[in-house]
Design a protein around this motif. Structure first.
Motif, mmCIF file in Angstrom:
data_model
loop_
_atom_site.group_PDB
_atom_site.id
_atom_site.type_symbol
_atom_site.label_atom_id
_atom_site.label_comp_id
_atom_site.label_asym_id
_atom_site.label_seq_id
_atom_site.Cartn_x
_atom_site.Cartn_y
_atom_site.Cartn_z
ATOM 1 N N LEU A 59 -0.498 -4.826 -14.124
ATOM 2 C CA LEU A 59 -1.076 -6.095 -14.583
ATOM 3 C C LEU A 59 -0.980 -7.155 -13.485
ATOM 4 O O LEU A 59 -1.956 -7.870 -13.229
ATOM 5 N N PHE A 108 -7.490 -1.845 -19.712
ATOM 6 C CA PHE A 108 -8.423 -2.590 -20.565
ATOM 7 C C PHE A 108 -7.869 -3.978 -20.884
ATOM 8 O O PHE A 108 -8.570 -4.990 -20.751
ATOM 9 N N GLY A 109 -6.590 -4.032 -21.297
ATOM 10 C CA GLY A 109 -5.956 -5.318 -21.593
ATOM 11 C C GLY A 109 -5.910 -6.197 -20.359
ATOM 12 O O GLY A 109 -6.204 -7.395 -20.430
ATOM 13 N N LEU A 112 -9.324 -7.671 -19.665
ATOM 14 C CA LEU A 112 -9.654 -8.770 -20.584
ATOM 15 C C LEU A 112 -8.941 -10.053 -20.167
ATOM 16 O O LEU A 112 -9.541 -11.129 -20.135
ATOM 17 N N ILE A 113 -7.649 -9.931 -19.829
ATOM 18 C CA ILE A 113 -6.898 -11.113 -19.373
ATOM 19 C C ILE A 113 -7.510 -11.652 -18.081
ATOM 20 O O ILE A 113 -7.683 -12.859 -17.907
ATOM 21 N N GLY A 116 -10.743 -13.404 -18.841
ATOM 22 C CA GLY A 116 -10.419 -14.642 -19.552
ATOM 23 C C GLY A 116 -9.966 -15.720 -18.591
ATOM 24 O O GLY A 116 -10.441 -16.862 -18.648
ATOM 25 N N LEU A 117 -9.061 -15.346 -17.685
ATOM 26 C CA LEU A 117 -8.577 -16.326 -16.704
ATOM 27 C C LEU A 117 -9.681 -16.742 -15.738
ATOM 28 O O LEU A 117 -9.777 -17.898 -15.339
ATOM 29 N N PRO B 158 -12.743 -17.974 -23.053
ATOM 30 C CA PRO B 158 -11.685 -17.401 -22.212
ATOM 31 C C PRO B 158 -10.379 -17.190 -22.968
ATOM 32 O O PRO B 158 -9.682 -16.199 -22.761
ATOM 33 N N LEU B 161 -10.615 -14.062 -24.988
ATOM 34 C CA LEU B 161 -10.461 -12.877 -24.125
ATOM 35 C C LEU B 161 -8.995 -12.662 -23.749
ATOM 36 O O LEU B 161 -8.489 -11.532 -23.789
ATOM 37 N N ILE B 162 -8.319 -13.753 -23.395
ATOM 38 C CA ILE B 162 -6.906 -13.631 -22.988
ATOM 39 C C ILE B 162 -6.062 -13.146 -24.164
ATOM 40 O O ILE B 162 -5.206 -12.260 -24.001
ATOM 41 N N GLY B 165 -6.714 -9.531 -24.666
ATOM 42 C CA GLY B 165 -6.098 -8.781 -23.564
ATOM 43 C C GLY B 165 -4.605 -8.633 -23.751
ATOM 44 O O GLY B 165 -4.053 -7.537 -23.604
ATOM 45 N N VAL B 168 -3.874 -6.160 -26.538
ATOM 46 C CA VAL B 168 -4.050 -4.762 -26.099
ATOM 47 C C VAL B 168 -2.882 -4.350 -25.210
ATOM 48 O O VAL B 168 -2.318 -3.267 -25.356
#
Lengths: 237, 174
Positions: A59, A108-109, A112-113, A116-117, B158, B161-162, B165, B168
């Motif tokens: 991560l 995948f997680g 997404l993070i 998002g960031l 966002p 999504l975070i 994420g 998950v």
């Protein structure tokens, strides 16, 4: 008697010395993992070396891309220079599938993070600051692409994995065991051999992006497909 | 050595070749020997990779790869379209693309296993909806709707999504 005992006592001393020596230290080496690999095994090797959860290392490496493309260059150099672990741990088929599932969820997680960031940067108006950490654009990225291509091409085919080819016909059913609402996502995940949690998240995101239209398809699946047949296991009498 | 493992390995070799080709073309572009946009080059490489992998993977019980490759193929087409045509409504473009890509994935799943009619029904429905979203019948409605929702959810997107994420990532061992 004393003379006869002398050599024995010397031997005893010798073994005492051996016993008293410090336990041999196993040298930890930073090396590429053999079993837990997604791209080249750098993150898992680093995690094993530092005794940190490998998923957290992955991560951090993924999110470090937000600061520029340096991490790609460092990753590729590490992949090229570090030695490969000589003997991998023995893993059963179940262990391998659990590991793959965990790795898929980590990636995948993490993605997404990451996105998002990335979009959050734009909203907060700090997106341009990432250029400070970037490698010179236009030239380095093609070099990284070529280096990755050459690296992937040079990797030899491992012969350790034992996995049965399951080429039997599968049917799409709603899942009885893996269900949160109506079992569609669990059934779909089982049909395409992937993780149901990720499928659920993807369907929620697509539904949000299409302003609820995709939910119609979900309910169509609910109405038009059957539940998987109940298992016919009987307790021995 | 089993068949699926061998197939994965060959797919990696194809990825290696495509990456190499991509890097070389980008370097040629940098040295002004060719004059194509990055979107055109990336889209073309996506198309090349996805077509080869699709050909290799089809009918090998690798549905997850087929889905990935279908999405990649259509992303390549979207990139080429964006590079060569003016898209004046990017929100509507994303909306239509998601519906079309989802429909195409279901159609591919149906072609792979024609006994599952539900995939054909879902695929055709989604593609029809995507087509209708571009026509004048509901275009105005979709535009107004997407603009309203996008303005509202633009800030929260966002964060959503975070949160997904993190959920998950935290549930990775379950």
């Amino acid at each position: 008697m004393e003379e006869q005992n002398t050599p024995n006592s010397n031997e005893d001393n010798f073994f005492d010395k051996i016993d008293n020596t410090k336990p041999s230290v196993i040298l930890k080496r930073l090396q590429l993992s053999r079993n837990n690999v997604i791209i080249a095994g750098v993150c898992s090797g680093l995690g094993e070396y530092l005794k940190i959860d490998i998923a957290k290392v992955r991560l951090v490496v993924l999110l470090s891309l937000l600061l520029g493309r340096w991490s790609i260059a460092v990753y590729l150099i590490a992949a090229a220079l570090l030695p490969r672990e000589s003997i991998g741990d023995y893993l059963s088929e179940n262990d391998v599938s659990l590991m793959k599932k965990e790795n898929n969820r980590t990636v995948f997680g993490g993605l997404l993070i990451f996105f998002g960031l990335y979009f959050g940067y734009e909203l907060l108006g700090i997106r341009n600051s990432e250029n400070i950490f970037n490698l010179p654009n236009g030239f380095i990225f093609p070099v990284i692409a070529i280096a990755t291509g050459v690296y992937l091409f040079s990797v030899k085919e491992p012969k350790l994995l034992i996995e049965n080819d399951n080429l039997t016909q599968r049917y799409f059913y709603k899942s009885r065991q893996d269900r949160l609402f109506l079992g569609v996502c669990g059934g779909l995940a089982n049909y395409i051999k992937t993780d149901s949690f990720s499928i659920r998240i993807i369907i929620v995101i697509i539904t949000l992006l299409t302003f609820g239209l995709f939910a119609i398809i979900y309910f169509a699946f609910t109405l038009l497909t059957k539940y998987e047949p109940e298992s016919s296991f009987e307790f021995p009498q | 050595m089993n068949r699926s493992h061998h197939l994965n390995f060959r797919n990696k070799k194809i990825l290696a070749l495509c990456l190499f080709l991509y890097g070389v073309i980008l370097l040629l572009r940098k040295s002004f020997l060719i004059n194509y946009s990055i979107e055109t080059i990336t889209g073309s490489v996506f198309l090349l990779y996805s077509i080869i992998i699709f050909y290799k993977t089809f009918n090998n019980n690798k549905r997850e790869v087929l889905i990935f490759v279908t999405i990649l193929f259509l992303t390549g087409i979207a990139l080429l379209v964006k590079a060569n045509f003016d898209v004046y409504d990017s929100r509507g473009f994303v909306f239509t693309s998601i519906l079309f890509v989802s429909g195409s994935v279901f159609i591919v799943l149906f072609i792979e296993n024609t006994k599952e009619k539900i995939f054909a029904v879902s695929g055709i429905s989604l593609i029809l909806i995507s087509y209708l979203s571009t026509t004048l019948v509901i275009k105005q409605y979709v535009l107004n709707f997407t603009n309203k929702i996008s303005n509202f959810s633009g800030f929260f997107w966002p964060i959503i999504l975070i949160i997904f994420g993190i959920s998950v990532f935290l549930n990775r061992k379950k």
